[in-house]
Design a protein around this motif. Structure first.
Motif, short mmCIF file in Angstrom:
data_model
loop_
_atom_site.label_atom_id
_atom_site.label_comp_id
_atom_site.label_asym_id
_atom_site.label_seq_id
_atom_site.Cartn_x
_atom_site.Cartn_y
_atom_site.Cartn_z
N THR A 31 0.85 -1.21 0.00
CA THR A 31 0.00 0.00 0.00
C THR A 31 0.88 1.25 0.00
O THR A 31 0.58 2.23 -0.68
CB THR A 31 -0.97 0.00 1.21
OG1 THR A 31 -0.28 -0.49 2.36
CG2 THR A 31 -2.17 -0.85 0.95
N ARG A 36 3.01 5.95 -2.92
CA ARG A 36 4.18 6.71 -3.44
C ARG A 36 4.08 6.90 -4.96
O ARG A 36 4.38 7.96 -5.47
CB ARG A 36 5.49 6.00 -3.06
CG ARG A 36 5.91 6.25 -1.61
CD ARG A 36 7.29 5.70 -1.31
NE ARG A 36 7.34 4.26 -1.27
CZ ARG A 36 6.92 3.51 -0.24
NH1 ARG A 36 6.43 4.08 0.84
NH2 ARG A 36 7.01 2.20 -0.26
N GLU A 57 1.92 9.77 9.38
CA GLU A 57 0.60 9.36 9.88
C GLU A 57 0.00 8.32 8.94
O GLU A 57 0.39 8.24 7.78
CB GLU A 57 -0.38 10.56 9.87
CG GLU A 57 0.15 11.84 10.44
CD GLU A 57 -0.04 11.93 11.94
OE1 GLU A 57 -0.82 11.10 12.46
OE2 GLU A 57 0.59 12.78 12.56
N GLY A 85 2.15 -4.13 4.36
CA GLY A 85 1.77 -2.81 4.90
C GLY A 85 0.27 -2.64 5.07
O GLY A 85 -0.20 -1.54 5.37
N GLN A 92 -8.92 -1.97 9.57
CA GLN A 92 -8.54 -2.46 8.24
C GLN A 92 -8.65 -3.98 8.17
O GLN A 92 -9.08 -4.54 7.16
CB GLN A 92 -7.11 -2.00 7.90
CG GLN A 92 -7.00 -0.49 7.73
CD GLN A 92 -5.60 -0.03 7.34
OE1 GLN A 92 -4.67 -0.84 7.22
NE2 GLN A 92 -5.44 1.27 7.16
N GLN A 167 2.78 3.69 14.27
CA GLN A 167 2.45 2.60 13.37
C GLN A 167 2.96 1.24 13.87
O GLN A 167 3.17 0.33 13.09
CB GLN A 167 3.00 2.90 11.97
CG GLN A 167 2.42 4.17 11.38
CD GLN A 167 2.77 4.35 9.92
OE1 GLN A 167 3.05 3.39 9.23
NE2 GLN A 167 2.78 5.57 9.46
P1 AMP Z 1 5.17 1.83 4.03
O1 AMP Z 1 5.84 1.89 2.70
O2 AMP Z 1 4.37 0.56 4.24
O3 AMP Z 1 6.08 2.14 5.19
O4 AMP Z 1 4.06 3.00 4.01
C1 AMP Z 1 4.43 4.36 3.84
C2 AMP Z 1 3.31 5.25 4.34
O5 AMP Z 1 2.12 5.02 3.56
C3 AMP Z 1 2.88 5.00 5.78
O6 AMP Z 1 3.72 5.70 6.70
C4 AMP Z 1 1.45 5.53 5.78
O7 AMP Z 1 1.44 6.95 5.81
C5 AMP Z 1 0.96 5.10 4.40
N1 AMP Z 1 0.34 3.76 4.44
C6 AMP Z 1 0.83 2.61 3.92
N2 AMP Z 1 0.01 1.58 4.17
C7 AMP Z 1 -1.03 2.09 4.89
C8 AMP Z 1 -2.20 1.53 5.47
N3 AMP Z 1 -2.46 0.22 5.42
N4 AMP Z 1 -3.04 2.37 6.13
C9 AMP Z 1 -2.81 3.69 6.21
N5 AMP Z 1 -1.70 4.29 5.71
C10 AMP Z 1 -0.81 3.49 5.05
#
Ligand code: AMP
Length: 209
Positions: A31, A36, A57, A85, A92, A167
């Motif tokens: 996700t 990104r 966040e 993620g 969720q 997180q």
């Molecule tokens: P990650 O690459 O998984 O570290 O995700 C990067 C950022 O994307 C996180 O710090 C959140 O801001 C957002 N994000 C990724 N996955 C989620 C999710 N399941 N729920 C909410 N925000 C997410």
């Protein structure tokens, strides 16, 4: 196999997901990576998600859940997928339950001290979108494909602290998957290949059950 990878930020989930994806031919759905890409392409979703991501966040439920529901409905997910993620909290997890069954929720665990060390040396490849590290790169480029690398904005020290606090994988989420009988955990302190050997042991067991 329908697989969820859980774990603190920086535990190496993304790297392990890439290896599992190559070995088992399953789509790797991150996700964070989808957000990104959307930010890079300046889409509506990217615009809505950017402020949350830049502050470490979580992106609001509705945006995230819709994104996952749409992605899992694509044909390449027919025989399984690796969710990296997601889910990040009980809300969720409960939403996911309404759209699919899960065979395994595998926690890739790592101490906070190691996480901070890893995240400060983490880089992302702009070509293959896989994580790399200052320790692995060759001539300043991605060791897998030779692409240019960049540092994620949210890997800055002040944002890392926020992400770690906000997180963390909650005990409640772990218990949710334990109650379903699909939870397993491995320790990711050792090198990538050693961790992958542990991951593969668990996956082979689940596949043969
Ligand atoms: P990650 O690459 O998984 O570290 O995700 C990067 C950022 O994307 C996180 O710090 C959140 O801001 C957002 N994000 C990724 N996955 C989620 C999710 N399941 N729920 C909410 N925000 C997410």
């Amino acid at each position: 196999m329908r697989l969820i990878l859980l774990g603190p930020v920086g535990s190496g989930k993304g790297t392990q997901a890439g290896l599992i994806s190559a070995r088992f031919g399953l789509p790797h759905i991150s996700t964070g990576e989808i957000f990104r890409t959307n930010i890079k392409n300046n889409t509506e979703l990217g615009k809505q998600a950017k402020q949350y991501i830049d502050n470490g966040e979580l992106v609001p439920e509705e945006l995230t859940n819709n994104l996952v529901a749409n992605r899992l409905a694509e044909t390449d997910c027919k025989n399984g997928f690796i969710l990296d993620g997601y889910p990040r909290n009980i809300a969720q997890a409960k939403f996911l339950e309404t759209i699919t069954d899960i065979d395994l929720a595998l926690m890739i665990d790592l101490s906070e001290e190691k996480i901070i060390a890893r995240l400060s040396s983490r880089r992302m490849c702009s070509k293959c979108s896989q994580p790399t590290s200052l320790d692995w790169m060759v001539d300043g480029k991605c060791e897998k494909c030779g692409g240019e690398v960049y540092t994620r904005d949210d890997d800055k020290p002040e944002v890392i602290k926020n992400r770690l606090q906000k997180q963390a994988v909650s005990q409640e989420l772990i218990q949710f998957f334990k109650d379903k009988g699909v939870f397993e955990k491995i320790d990711a302190t050792d090198e990538v290949e050693d961790t992958y050997a542990l991951v593969k042991e668990v996956l082979d067991k689940v596949n043969n059950d």
